[in-house]
Every structure is written in structure tokens, then in C-alpha cells.
Scaffold this active site. Structure first.
Site, PDB file in Angstrom:
ATOM      1  CB  CYS A 176      36.892  39.460  39.500  1.00  0.00           C
ATOM      2  SG  CYS A 176      36.596  40.884  38.423  1.00  0.00           S
ATOM      3  CG  HIS A 311      36.412  40.564  45.421  1.00  0.00           C
ATOM      4  ND1 HIS A 311      37.192  39.925  44.485  1.00  0.00           N
ATOM      5  CD2 HIS A 311      35.547  41.350  44.711  1.00  0.00           C
ATOM      6  CE1 HIS A 311      36.823  40.301  43.260  1.00  0.00           C
ATOM      7  NE2 HIS A 311      35.837  41.168  43.385  1.00  0.00           N
ATOM      8  CG  HIS A 350      39.849  44.292  40.494  1.00  0.00           C
ATOM      9  ND1 HIS A 350      40.231  42.979  40.439  1.00  0.00           N
ATOM     10  CD2 HIS A 350      38.480  44.288  40.487  1.00  0.00           C
ATOM     11  CE1 HIS A 350      39.157  42.212  40.392  1.00  0.00           C
ATOM     12  NE2 HIS A 350      38.091  42.985  40.427  1.00  0.00           N
TER      13      HIS A 350
END
Length: 436
Positions: A176, A311, A350
Site C-alpha cells: 500500500c 493512511h 482503500h
């Protein structure tokens, strides 16, 4: 020490869930606090009946019929890019989406994408795990094309090949953190004269619903189909897709050629959690260390930062650890008004390898418009941190972003499941006065 001739972002483009394919559409969704989550795609031959009944298996959690999916992931004009239809079908959709978003980023910078053959331009692309198409170890109509069609390295390689770029070209997989890692590598390549300028970005198109299976087994999916970043009622993350690409070059080059200067890339850094907790568990200490080193590289103090794009995956474990690091690094309690914090994952889910770049472009649009977009579900912040002991605050509404001496300073974080962390600090000059 800061650059005498800094690296700047001179162009950008995105594709996001909800049919968003332009920067004005993206800003409209962000500024209006719209959630772009939808049902699972019905045109990918996914085993949806099995997926949506996983909770019936002991030890597995509920999978909601929800995610942040690209509407146009199955669409592509191969002949436009000089690719045969059969080869195009064999290509990982991330290659296709990456190519068209890179093209748009160049056009946004005022560069003719068809005029770059032989140019010493770099291409650095974060890419997500690929599970697209049939197994390569089988006899199919697409055998022979699968080597390049499924190669993760071809996400960047296709862009370089299609445009005729001869600079460094690499796909980046730090999970990620991939797209911010790509930004870091691209900026360093320009500073080291490995290329004159570069494309940097990330893309995620899910070839299978594997990520939903994994997080169902780990009981880490959002139970209600919403990614509630930094919220008290967050139950887990929600997967999404997207792509974002920026054009990087020296500021002197941008000024001579009349390109936009959306932002100066003051500092980027990448580190790892190191040994200790299990691999997938974030490290607050490592994140704080990374932020402090990035600020040092940027040559500014933490009190200059007005917006942090975090994040913020909505996991009950990860978000509080991140908030601890951010509060320690940016949220000095004696600061008159602390930075505002948000996560675009609350809007779109996400997007894995692309998530950092989608967040970075959000920051650029906030700076361009002089407003900080709200983060969804911020009205019920987690109680795992002491908000009274920090000046850090969640962005609960569309808020004017006041510059500091004519500049708006923002920061972006991305953390990978394998322990890699990335952080970037940007400076957006108000004098550009470019509004979408």
C-alpha cells in the site's frame, strides 16, 4: 538541505470509483464529501454467491456487497495505443488503466504524449498484486501474450514502450506504500540526472476478489461497507481501486516551458518497521521516525503543515497507531491551531498500491482550491487517542486553507502491509492561482 532547483509536480490525472475520470469531478466529490462506494462489479465473472456467503464458514467474517470499484476498468481502446485486440485482452487491466491515466497526466501538463519517442524520461509506477485472467500454465487463445500481460513490471513498461520513453522504467511493489515509493524513486532519479523528467504514480484494478477473502478470514473488513477512517465505530477496511499519475520535473524546466507548478516536492522518504511485531502490524515508532526525517529533508518545521493526508484505512489497530505517530510529530499541544487530517479512503475505499497517489492528488487539489476537503465519518473520532493532548484535528467540513507566506504546506503518508512506510511533504504556491 532543500533543492536550489526543486522537483515540482507539473501535471496530474486520476481515475477513481464512481465514474470519476477528471480532476474537476474528483474535486467535486471530495469537496462535497461524497462517498463513491458501490456494489461489486457484475461483469468480472467473480464468484459473488460464494464471496457474499463467507460469513457462513466458521471463523470468517461478513463480506458486504461494497467497494470502491472503477466503472471503466473493463474498457480500453487498444488501437489508440498501437496494441492488438488479442494482446489487449491478455493484458492486466492495471496496464490499460495506467496507460490512459499517464496519457492524461501528460496532457494536463501541456505535453504532447505523441511527441516523446526517444525522450530520456523515467516512469515509476506502483502496482498491486495481479490475479487477472486464466493461469499461464494452460493452453488458451491468449498463450504467448501472458508473459507480458501478467508481468507486474509491464505496468510501467507498457507506458514507457507506448510513449517511446528511454529513461528508467520500473514497477514498484511496496504494497500500500507503492505509489508514494514510486514518487520517491522518481524524484531521486531526476535529482541524480538519471532522467530529465519523469512520470510517477500507482494503479490498482482487482483481477480477483482475493483481498476480500483474505480480510474476511482475518476479520479485518468493514462490516457495514464503509471505510470509517479514524472513527470510533470503524470495524475494518474496505477495498477499492483507482489510478493516479503525476508529472515530475525541475522547477526551472517547468517555468521555461510554461508548465503548471502545482507543488514543489520538498521531501520524500521511505523506511521499514524493522523487526518486532508481526509483519503486518504497523509501527508507530517507525512512522514517527519517517515523518521527522522527511520534514528534515524538506527543510521546514512541523508547524508549517496545514493538511495531512493520512493512511487511515479504518482498521481498529492501524489507525490509532498512526494517530499516535502523527500527534507526536505534527500535533504539538501548544500549537495555536494544529494541522487538519483526513483520508480519501473514506470516500473511495482503500485503493492499495494507488492509495498514496490518490491521496496526494487530493492534497494538490485542496491546495489549488484553497480549501481542505472534509474526511467522512470524522464526527465520531476514535477514542483510542487523547485528542485533548494534541492540536491534531480531523477535517470535519470544507475549510479554508490559509497559506503561510504565500505557500500551503501539506503531507501525505502511505504504509504497506509488508512493513514499508512512505511519507512526502509538498509546498503549493498560492501565486499559481489555478482552480479546477
Amino acid at each position: 538541505m532543500t533543492d536550489v532547483d526543486p522537483i515540482v509536480i507539473a501535471g496530474m490525472a486520476i481515475e477513481a470509483p464512481g465514474g470519476v475520470e477528471t480532476l474537476p469531478a474528483y474535486w467535486s466529490a471530495l469537496s462535497q464529501a461524497r462517498e463513491l462506494i458501490g456494489a461489486f462489479p457484475r461483469d468480472r465473472e467473480w464468484p459473488l454467491d460464494r464471496l457474499l456467503s463467507l460469513h457462513q464458514v466458521e471463523g470468517w467474517s461478513w463480506v458486504p456487497d461494497a467497494g470502491g470499484f472503477l466503472d471503466g476498468a473493463t474498457e480500453f481502446d487498444p488501437m489508440f495505443f498501437g496494441i492488438t485486440p488479442r494482446e489487449a485482452v491478455s493484458m492486466d487491466p492495471q496496464q490499460r488503466v495506467g496507460m490512459r491515466v499517464a496519457w492524461r497526466a501528460l496532457e494536463n501538463a501541456g505535453i504532447n504524449p505523441g511527441s516523446l519517442g526517444g525522450a530520456e524520461v523515467g516512469c515509476f509506477m506502483g502496482a498491486s498484486i495481479n490475479e487477472y485472467g486464466p493461469a499461464s500454465a494452460a493452453v488458451t487463445d491468449y498463450s504467448g501474450y501472458r508473459v507480458t500481460g501478467t508481468a507486474l513490471g509491464a505496468v510501467a513498461g507498457r507506458i514507457s514502450h507506448g510513449l517511446g520513453l528511454i529513461g528508467p522504467s520500473m514497477s514498484v511493489d511496496t504494497a500500500c506504500a507503492s505509489s508514494l515509493t514510486a514518487l520517491h524513486l522518481a524524484a531521486n532519479a531526476i535529482r541524480n540526472d538519471e532522467c530529465e523528467w519523469a512520470l510517477a504514480g500507482g494503479v490498482c484494478v482487482m483481477g480477483s476478489p482475493a483481498a476480500f477473502y483474505e480480510f474476511s478470514k482475518n476479520n479485518a473488513l468493514a462490516a457495514d461497507g464503509h471505510c470509517r477512517a479514524y472513527a470510533a465505530d470503524a470495524t475494518g477496511t474496505l477495498w477499492g481501486e483507482g489510478a493516479g499519475v503525476v508529472v515530475l520535473e525541475r522547477e526551472s524546466r517547468a517555468r521555461v516551458l510554461g508548465h503548471h507548478v502545482y507543488a514543489r516536492v520538498l521531501g520524500t522518504r521511505v523506511n521499514h518497521n524493522g523487526k518486532g511485531a508481526p509483519l503486518a502490524v504497523p509501527s508507530s515508532v517507525a512512522q514517527q521516525r519517517l515523518i521527522e526525517k522527511t520534514l528534515q529533508a524538506a527543510g521546514i518545521g512541523a508547524d508549517a503543515i496545514g493538511l495531512i493526508e493520512g493512511h487511515g484505512t479504518g482498521t481498529p489497530v492501524g489507525d490509532p497507531l498512526e494517530l499516535t505517530a502523527l500527534a507526536n510529530a505534527y500535533g504539538a499541544p501548544d500549537r495555536a491551531s494544529g494541522p487538519l487530517l483526513g483520508s480519501v479512503k473514506s470516500n473511495i475505499g482503500h485503493a492499495q498500491a494507488a492509495s498514496g497517489m490518490l491521496g496526494l492528488i487530493k492534497v494538490l487539489l485542496c491546495g489549488q482550491n484553497g480549501q481542505i476537503a472534509p474526511t467522512l465519518f470524522a464526527d465520531n473520532p476514535t477514542d483510542k487517542v487523547d485528542w485533548d493532548a494534541t492540536s491534531l484535528r480531523l477535517a470535519t467540513e470544507l475549510t479554508p486553507w490559509e497559506p503561510v507566506d504565500g505557500v500551503r504546506y501539506g503531507a501525505v503518508s502511505s504504509f504497506g502491509v509488508a512493513g514499508t512506510n512512505a511519507h512526502a511533504v509538498l509546498a503549493m504556491p498560492v501565486s499559481e492561482d489555478l482552480h479546477v
